[in-house]
Design a protein around this motif. Structure first.
Motif, PDB file in Angstrom:
ATOM      1  N   GLU B  41      -0.385  -4.573   3.423  1.00 43.01           N
ATOM      2  CA  GLU B  41      -1.334  -3.555   2.953  1.00 43.01           C
ATOM      3  C   GLU B  41      -0.629  -2.224   2.680  1.00 43.01           C
ATOM      4  O   GLU B  41      -0.916  -1.542   1.689  1.00 43.01           O
ATOM      5  N   LYS B  42       0.296  -1.863   3.555  1.00 45.96           N
ATOM      6  CA  LYS B  42       1.030  -0.595   3.384  1.00 45.96           C
ATOM      7  C   LYS B  42       1.845  -0.607   2.080  1.00 45.96           C
ATOM      8  O   LYS B  42       1.912   0.389   1.375  1.00 45.96           O
ATOM      9  N   ILE B  44       1.302  -2.575  -0.602  1.00 50.81           N
ATOM     10  CA  ILE B  44       0.377  -2.599  -1.741  1.00 50.81           C
ATOM     11  C   ILE B  44      -0.134  -1.188  -2.030  1.00 50.81           C
ATOM     12  O   ILE B  44      -0.132  -0.723  -3.176  1.00 50.81           O
ATOM     13  N   LEU B  45      -0.565  -0.498  -0.973  1.00 49.62           N
ATOM     14  CA  LEU B  45      -1.104   0.859  -1.132  1.00 49.62           C
ATOM     15  C   LEU B  45      -0.063   1.788  -1.760  1.00 49.62           C
ATOM     16  O   LEU B  45      -0.364   2.540  -2.690  1.00 49.62           O
ATOM     17  N   GLU B  49      -0.283   3.664  -5.336  1.00 47.53           N
ATOM     18  CA  GLU B  49      -0.265   5.125  -5.472  1.00 47.53           C
ATOM     19  C   GLU B  49       0.769   5.579  -6.516  1.00 47.53           C
ATOM     20  O   GLU B  49       0.502   6.487  -7.295  1.00 47.53           O
ATOM     21  N   PRO B  99      -3.219  14.644   5.881  1.00 43.82           N
ATOM     22  CA  PRO B  99      -4.580  15.193   5.747  1.00 43.82           C
ATOM     23  C   PRO B  99      -5.064  15.827   7.045  1.00 43.82           C
ATOM     24  O   PRO B  99      -5.789  16.817   7.023  1.00 43.82           O
ATOM     25  N   LEU B 100      -4.617  15.266   8.175  1.00 42.36           N
ATOM     26  CA  LEU B 100      -5.044  15.809   9.472  1.00 42.36           C
ATOM     27  C   LEU B 100      -4.434  17.194   9.726  1.00 42.36           C
ATOM     28  O   LEU B 100      -5.131  18.118  10.157  1.00 42.36           O
ATOM     29  N   LEU B 114      -2.785  13.158  -1.384  1.00 42.48           N
ATOM     30  CA  LEU B 114      -2.916  12.127  -0.354  1.00 42.48           C
ATOM     31  C   LEU B 114      -2.069  10.896  -0.697  1.00 42.48           C
ATOM     32  O   LEU B 114      -1.466  10.280   0.176  1.00 42.48           O
ATOM     33  N   GLY B 115      -2.033  10.572  -2.004  1.00 44.66           N
ATOM     34  CA  GLY B 115      -1.237   9.423  -2.440  1.00 44.66           C
ATOM     35  C   GLY B 115       0.229   9.563  -2.065  1.00 44.66           C
ATOM     36  O   GLY B 115       0.863   8.627  -1.573  1.00 44.66           O
ATOM     37  N   PHE B 117       1.429  11.370   0.363  1.00 43.47           N
ATOM     38  CA  PHE B 117       1.540  11.249   1.820  1.00 43.47           C
ATOM     39  C   PHE B 117       1.564   9.767   2.222  1.00 43.47           C
ATOM     40  O   PHE B 117       2.377   9.341   3.054  1.00 43.47           O
ATOM     41  N   ILE B 118       0.697   8.980   1.602  1.00 43.82           N
ATOM     42  CA  ILE B 118       0.615   7.538   1.906  1.00 43.82           C
ATOM     43  C   ILE B 118       1.962   6.863   1.620  1.00 43.82           C
ATOM     44  O   ILE B 118       2.489   6.110   2.443  1.00 43.82           O
ATOM     45  N   ARG B 121       4.483   7.876   4.215  1.00 41.19           N
ATOM     46  CA  ARG B 121       4.079   7.440   5.564  1.00 41.19           C
ATOM     47  C   ARG B 121       4.315   5.935   5.736  1.00 41.19           C
ATOM     48  O   ARG B 121       4.684   5.483   6.805  1.00 41.19           O
ATOM     49  N   PHE B 122       4.082   5.183   4.666  1.00 39.66           N
ATOM     50  CA  PHE B 122       4.047   3.729   4.808  1.00 39.66           C
ATOM     51  C   PHE B 122       5.328   2.989   4.396  1.00 39.66           C
ATOM     52  O   PHE B 122       5.509   1.835   4.745  1.00 39.66           O
TER      53      PHE B 122
END
Lengths: 132, 147
Positions: B41-42, B44-45, B49, B99-100, B114-115, B117-118, B121-122
């Protein structure tokens, strides 16, 4: 969704329970499908619906564009004593929420009833505050 | 296994409706490589993005651009190379914040970047290149031995 299984498209069903709008999402929410969903959310919020539950039981995938829709409206609804709350996340999406820190920004519940009750309890608290 | 079998590639036109084709392709390859469901999932995301950014920003939503997505596997390394024309992407100009942290700092919920960051992060490694007027983004994730 099983591993390797292909995703279906996107659909939303809106229900009303105790003056809370419950959005039941189905399929995937990416940069393509979120365009239409954002319009729907805008109409919902602009017509005064501030208490929203997003049921993600049948949501197979969400990207930043999907999260972005909720992020775009959450401050507005909170200003109006409402909120956008989530329930019934799949294990996969729950993990993504956790890793991105969204569980500290949004309230997430295991089931729809708990999410609805949380709004009812908030309402009771507000009434007590007003009486004081 | 020959190098040809190890590398798989697809190409899509720069339309948001084609993101699903990329996700299906990456899912199949990442599962085959042995990643667990969360790591699949990470990946793919992150690829989604990068492709979304290329369509929205480099191709400015014009549907006639081409995006190549190639999977390269070597040992425990799984890399996805996304290449596309269009406007240059300049990641060094972007400030990536969770985002936090943004929420804690401003008291407001904002969705911008956000994209990015994802992606950071992943994935284990993220590399941006500009090669002969092409943007090339290389996303790498390593398969841990306990998977």
């Amino acid at each position: 969704m099983g591993r390797g299984q292909s995703e279906k498209s996107f659909d939303v069903k809106v229900e009303e329970k105790n003056s809370v709008k419950v959005l039941k999402l189905k399929g995937y929410l990416d940069a393509y499908t979120s365009l239409q969903f954002e319009e729907m959310m805008r109409e919902l919020v602009q017509s005064g619906n501030y208490k929203i539950i997003v049921n993600m039981k049948n949501l197979t995938y969400i990207s930043s564009a999907g999260f972005g829709v909720f992020m775009a409206f959450v401050d507005d609804v909170r200003k109006n004593s409402g909120d956008i709350r989530f329930c019934c996340l799949s294990e996969k999406i729950d993990e993504i929420f956790e890793l991105l820190g969204f569980k500290h920004i949004f309230k997430v519940f295991k089931d729809e009833d708990s999410a609805i009750k949380s709004f009812e309890e908030q309402e009771k608290k507000n009434v007590r505050k007003r009486k004081k | 296994m020959s190098a040809r079998e190890k590398n798989k590639k697809i190409k899509i036109k720069s339309e948001l409706k084609n993101l699903k084709l990329v996700r299906d392709f990456i899912r199949k390859e990442a599962i085959k490589f042995g990643f667990d469901e969360i790591d699949v999932e990470k990946i793919i995301l992150s690829v989604d993005e990068v492709c979304t950014n290329s369509i929205k920003h480099s191709y400015e939503n014009k549907p006639d651009g081409i995006i190549y997505v190639e999977v390269k596997k070597s040992g425990n390394r799984f890399s996805v190379v996304v290449s596309y024309d269009g406007l240059p992407f300049e990641p060094e100009k972007l400030k990536i914040e969770s985002p936090l942290d943004k929420f804690k700092r401003t008291g407001k919920v904002k969705r911008g970047k956000l994209g990015m960051f994802i992606i950071h992060r992943f994935m284990d490694r993220v590399k941006y290149q500009r090669k002969r007027n092409k943007n090339v983004v290389i996303l790498t994730k390593f398969l841990r031995k306990d998977e």
